[in-house]
Enzyme design. Sequence first.
Site, PDB file in Angstrom:
ATOM      1  N   TYR A   1       0.842  -1.197   0.000  1.00 49.29           N
ATOM      2  CA  TYR A   1       0.000   0.000   0.000  1.00 49.29           C
ATOM      3  C   TYR A   1       0.875   1.244   0.000  1.00 49.29           C
ATOM      4  O   TYR A   1       1.985   1.251   0.535  1.00 49.29           O
ATOM      5  CB  TYR A   1      -0.951   0.014   1.203  1.00 49.29           C
ATOM      6  CG  TYR A   1      -0.273   0.075   2.547  1.00 49.29           C
ATOM      7  CD1 TYR A   1       0.022   1.299   3.152  1.00 49.29           C
ATOM      8  CD2 TYR A   1       0.085  -1.089   3.234  1.00 49.29           C
ATOM      9  CE1 TYR A   1       0.644   1.358   4.390  1.00 49.29           C
ATOM     10  CE2 TYR A   1       0.706  -1.030   4.479  1.00 49.29           C
ATOM     11  CZ  TYR A   1       0.990   0.191   5.043  1.00 49.29           C
ATOM     12  OH  TYR A   1       1.609   0.259   6.264  1.00 49.29           O
ATOM     13  N   CYS A   2       0.367   2.306  -0.634  1.00 52.46           N
ATOM     14  CA  CYS A   2       1.067   3.582  -0.742  1.00 52.46           C
ATOM     15  C   CYS A   2       0.036   4.696  -0.621  1.00 52.46           C
ATOM     16  O   CYS A   2      -1.157   4.424  -0.517  1.00 52.46           O
ATOM     17  CB  CYS A   2       1.781   3.690  -2.094  1.00 52.46           C
ATOM     18  SG  CYS A   2       2.771   2.252  -2.535  1.00 52.46           S
ATOM     19  N   THR A   3       0.481   5.933  -0.668  1.00 48.93           N
ATOM     20  CA  THR A   3      -0.435   7.057  -0.465  1.00 48.93           C
ATOM     21  C   THR A   3      -1.562   7.053  -1.485  1.00 48.93           C
ATOM     22  O   THR A   3      -2.743   6.949  -1.145  1.00 48.93           O
ATOM     23  CB  THR A   3       0.334   8.386  -0.535  1.00 48.93           C
ATOM     24  OG1 THR A   3       1.402   8.365   0.404  1.00 48.93           O
ATOM     25  CG2 THR A   3      -0.596   9.560  -0.238  1.00 48.93           C
TER      26      THR A   3
ATOM     27  N   CYS B   1       3.377   1.627  -5.425  1.00 51.90           N
ATOM     28  CA  CYS B   1       3.117   0.189  -5.395  1.00 51.90           C
ATOM     29  C   CYS B   1       3.004  -0.412  -6.789  1.00 51.90           C
ATOM     30  O   CYS B   1       3.235  -1.606  -6.974  1.00 51.90           O
ATOM     31  CB  CYS B   1       1.854  -0.096  -4.591  1.00 51.90           C
ATOM     32  SG  CYS B   1       2.054   0.299  -2.843  1.00 51.90           S
TER      33      CYS B   1
END
Length: 295
Positions: A187-189, A194
Amino acid sequence: MSPQTQHRIILFYVFTPLADPEAVRLWQFTLAQSLGLRGRVILSEHGINATLGGELGAIKTYVRALKGYAPFRGADVKWSQGTGEDFPRLLVKVRPELVTFGRPEEIKVGQDGVVGGGEHLTPQQLHELVAARGEDVVFFDGRNTMEAAIGRFRGAVVPDVTTTRDFLPELESGRYDELKDKTVVTYCTGGIRCEVLTVLMKNRGFQHVYQLGGGIVRYGEAFRDKGLWDGSLYTFDGTMHREFADGVQSLGRCIRCGEPTPRYVNCEVPTCRKMVLACEDCEQEAEPLHAVHAD
């Protein structure tokens, strides 16, 4: 109407082949500048990655123009409140990578996006996966430790990285080999890191790799404080953090008093060259804030 409701910040990316990134750069710069927008737009032969802020009407005009260009028509634009002073200037650049992991040769992009990355999960599909596979599901943070310090998925693995360039040595160190047969959800912002990270992980033997589609932003909008996310989301605008519900307590801790805080401020000792977590009260104290307090 208050200034808070008159301005917006948008975050988006599109992986798509661009034959002439420089021509797209000139268009993007002219468009954003003419509308008084500020922020950052990165372009490469792999597509576009942008965070911009400005007056609401100008942002809407920009988004209409963006989606009028066929390669960017499907952009998933994420919106949040702005202040009008969220970014100091407009920066539009062409770079070898949309996100600098240091391995552009490993990334292939087609009309449908990145080739060979992890399967995208909606927030609801993520919950279904966790319900079905239980402890076999491992959350893997695709951000840096500074971002993860104020908020992350419950029980997540947080790699010891400062920049995206640090991920490859970390993945190749052997520290995460036990995860190679597990179900790994990155997961990323907003999701872009990702897209690349999952390719790099799969190329290094991780067998069951997923990515949270739309990133933490879309997940937080869907579940607010009722899901698997704890704390604050680090953001790249003037506020530097966002909460998805009232009363959410950050996982960050003030380096001086230890109270929960999502607030990053500049270390006040010249040799420090870091940002540190500090609550408002401690920031006002006479003694300079120093990263040594973090221990």
